[in-house]
Design a protein around this motif. Sequence first.
Motif, PDB file in Angstrom:
ATOM      1  N   ASN A   1     -11.006   0.565   0.747  1.00 51.54           N
ATOM      2  CA  ASN A   1     -11.363  -0.803   1.647  1.00 51.54           C
ATOM      3  C   ASN A   1     -12.202  -1.759   1.277  1.00 51.54           C
ATOM      4  O   ASN A   1     -12.055  -2.828   1.083  1.00 51.54           O
ATOM      5  CB  ASN A   1     -11.272  -0.372   3.154  1.00 51.54           C
ATOM      6  CG  ASN A   1     -10.407   0.353   3.526  1.00 51.54           C
ATOM      7  OD1 ASN A   1      -9.242  -0.452   4.006  1.00 51.54           O
ATOM      8  ND2 ASN A   1     -10.217   1.508   3.787  1.00 51.54           N
TER       9      ASN A   1
ATOM     10  N   VAL B   1      -5.462   1.989   2.428  1.00 55.08           N
ATOM     11  CA  VAL B   1      -6.130   0.840   2.743  1.00 55.08           C
ATOM     12  C   VAL B   1      -5.708   0.770   4.496  1.00 55.08           C
ATOM     13  O   VAL B   1      -4.513   1.013   5.099  1.00 55.08           O
ATOM     14  CB  VAL B   1      -5.540  -0.553   2.474  1.00 55.08           C
ATOM     15  CG1 VAL B   1      -6.022  -1.765   2.835  1.00 55.08           C
ATOM     16  CG2 VAL B   1      -5.641  -0.575   0.800  1.00 55.08           C
ATOM     17  N   SER B   2      -6.676   0.729   5.393  1.00 53.72           N
ATOM     18  CA  SER B   2      -6.445   0.555   6.723  1.00 53.72           C
ATOM     19  C   SER B   2      -5.763  -0.604   7.251  1.00 53.72           C
ATOM     20  O   SER B   2      -5.800  -1.666   6.452  1.00 53.72           O
ATOM     21  CB  SER B   2      -7.851   0.671   7.478  1.00 53.72           C
ATOM     22  OG  SER B   2      -8.799  -0.842   7.312  1.00 53.72           O
ATOM     23  N   ARG B   3      -5.123  -0.348   8.427  1.00 54.15           N
ATOM     24  CA  ARG B   3      -4.071  -1.638   8.740  1.00 54.15           C
ATOM     25  C   ARG B   3      -5.139  -2.759   9.060  1.00 54.15           C
ATOM     26  O   ARG B   3      -4.667  -3.848   8.933  1.00 54.15           O
ATOM     27  CB  ARG B   3      -3.319  -1.285  10.132  1.00 54.15           C
ATOM     28  CG  ARG B   3      -2.437  -0.195   9.831  1.00 54.15           C
ATOM     29  CD  ARG B   3      -1.600   0.218  10.981  1.00 54.15           C
ATOM     30  NE  ARG B   3      -0.439   1.087  10.796  1.00 54.15           N
ATOM     31  CZ  ARG B   3       0.511   1.373  11.495  1.00 54.15           C
ATOM     32  NH1 ARG B   3       0.353   1.130  12.875  1.00 54.15           N
ATOM     33  NH2 ARG B   3       1.407   2.371  11.353  1.00 54.15           N
ATOM     34  N   ILE B   4      -6.446  -2.471   9.561  1.00 48.93           N
ATOM     35  CA  ILE B   4      -7.142  -3.590  10.101  1.00 48.93           C
ATOM     36  C   ILE B   4      -7.453  -4.528   8.738  1.00 48.93           C
ATOM     37  O   ILE B   4      -7.364  -5.544   8.680  1.00 48.93           O
ATOM     38  CB  ILE B   4      -8.445  -3.118  10.648  1.00 48.93           C
ATOM     39  CG1 ILE B   4      -8.222  -2.565  11.991  1.00 48.93           C
ATOM     40  CG2 ILE B   4      -9.393  -4.317  10.847  1.00 48.93           C
ATOM     41  CD1 ILE B   4      -9.239  -2.111  12.655  1.00 48.93           C
ATOM     42  N   ASN B   5      -7.878  -3.719   7.826  1.00 50.64           N
ATOM     43  CA  ASN B   5      -8.537  -4.406   6.262  1.00 50.64           C
ATOM     44  C   ASN B   5      -7.082  -5.011   5.713  1.00 50.64           C
ATOM     45  O   ASN B   5      -7.234  -5.960   4.953  1.00 50.64           O
ATOM     46  CB  ASN B   5      -8.990  -3.378   5.527  1.00 50.64           C
ATOM     47  CG  ASN B   5     -10.448  -3.367   5.955  1.00 50.64           C
ATOM     48  OD1 ASN B   5     -11.211  -4.270   6.236  1.00 50.64           O
ATOM     49  ND2 ASN B   5     -10.859  -1.923   6.011  1.00 50.64           N
ATOM     50  N   GLU B   6      -5.910  -4.372   5.915  1.00 52.52           N
ATOM     51  CA  GLU B   6      -4.519  -5.017   5.292  1.00 52.52           C
ATOM     52  C   GLU B   6      -4.379  -6.225   5.836  1.00 52.52           C
ATOM     53  O   GLU B   6      -4.084  -7.351   5.302  1.00 52.52           O
ATOM     54  CB  GLU B   6      -3.536  -3.926   5.287  1.00 52.52           C
ATOM     55  CG  GLU B   6      -2.362  -4.389   4.877  1.00 52.52           C
ATOM     56  CD  GLU B   6      -1.313  -3.063   4.759  1.00 52.52           C
ATOM     57  OE1 GLU B   6      -0.080  -3.790   4.636  1.00 52.52           O
ATOM     58  OE2 GLU B   6      -1.516  -2.176   5.014  1.00 52.52           O
TER      59      GLU B   6
ATOM     60  N   ASP C   1      -1.168   4.550   0.698  1.00 57.74           N
ATOM     61  CA  ASP C   1      -1.728   4.464   1.986  1.00 57.74           C
ATOM     62  C   ASP C   1      -3.134   4.965   1.959  1.00 57.74           C
ATOM     63  O   ASP C   1      -3.684   5.773   2.674  1.00 57.74           O
ATOM     64  CB  ASP C   1      -0.817   5.632   2.872  1.00 57.74           C
ATOM     65  CG  ASP C   1      -1.014   5.746   4.202  1.00 57.74           C
ATOM     66  OD1 ASP C   1      -1.346   4.477   4.873  1.00 57.74           O
ATOM     67  OD2 ASP C   1      -0.992   6.869   5.029  1.00 57.74           O
TER      68      ASP C   1
ATOM     69  N   ASP D   1       0.968  -1.190   0.038  1.00 55.30           N
ATOM     70  CA  ASP D   1      -0.096   0.084  -0.007  1.00 55.30           C
ATOM     71  C   ASP D   1       0.824   1.410  -0.184  1.00 55.30           C
ATOM     72  O   ASP D   1       1.176   2.059   1.046  1.00 55.30           O
ATOM     73  CB  ASP D   1      -0.982   0.062   1.307  1.00 55.30           C
ATOM     74  CG  ASP D   1      -2.048   1.160   1.223  1.00 55.30           C
ATOM     75  OD1 ASP D   1      -2.071   1.816   0.172  1.00 55.30           O
ATOM     76  OD2 ASP D   1      -2.453   1.435   2.386  1.00 55.30           O
TER      77      ASP D   1
END
Length: 229
Positions: A159, A53-58, A51, A48
């Motif tokens: 996301n 994509v959220s960390r949770i969804n990544e 930047d 990513d």
Amino acid sequence: MKKLLPWFYQRWLLPLPLIVLSCFWMAPAIATSLYDVPIVSNDTHVVDLADIVSRINEGKLNTTLNELADKTGQKVHYVTIRRLDYDETIDSFTEKLFQQWFPTPEVAATQTLIVVDSLTNNSSIYTGSKVKELMPDAIAQSVSQETIQEPLRQGNRYNQAFLDASDRLVAVLSGEADPGPPEVKDTVQVEGTFATPEETQKSNAIPWVIGLLLAATIVPMATYYWYVR
């Protein structure tokens, strides 16, 4: 005045060429080249750089795609970039990156690469030979141009776009039926805004129109009669 002009020239006009040149020098630096993209590891399926994509969804994407790789041997990779070089298209960039990452036919056979440019929201997909046996090019293009693009058209929902694409890819690459692209929501108003004949009959518009016509006729006549008297 003679002293003021040289001072103004030195203070403001001389730095202008440097400012312009620095802008031209910095613009290409913002673009992403092939060599800016790090080599992907076996357990990493999301690069990513934009930047978006959220960390949770990544984490969810990496977990889902790792399970897919373990079960089927099919490997899916997402790459996001901020901007392309002026001489690149999203399709040419994706193809070159695929060939750079997977240079041999054996390694490339089971690979799927999806790239999204966050500046234009353009997306592209490139697949290996064994991927095409499970997912024809028509379905691959539908994943890129429909499954991913629909959430982006609804307000840059990156996301959601990647999660939806992963769900579809996992199903197809696992040998299951293709769930198809997302349903496009039609926000165009198709109902008319004009009143129906029944609504018109129930309204008080007709008496008002008759009253205005009578007033427009009687008032000028009365005014003229009063003026003549």
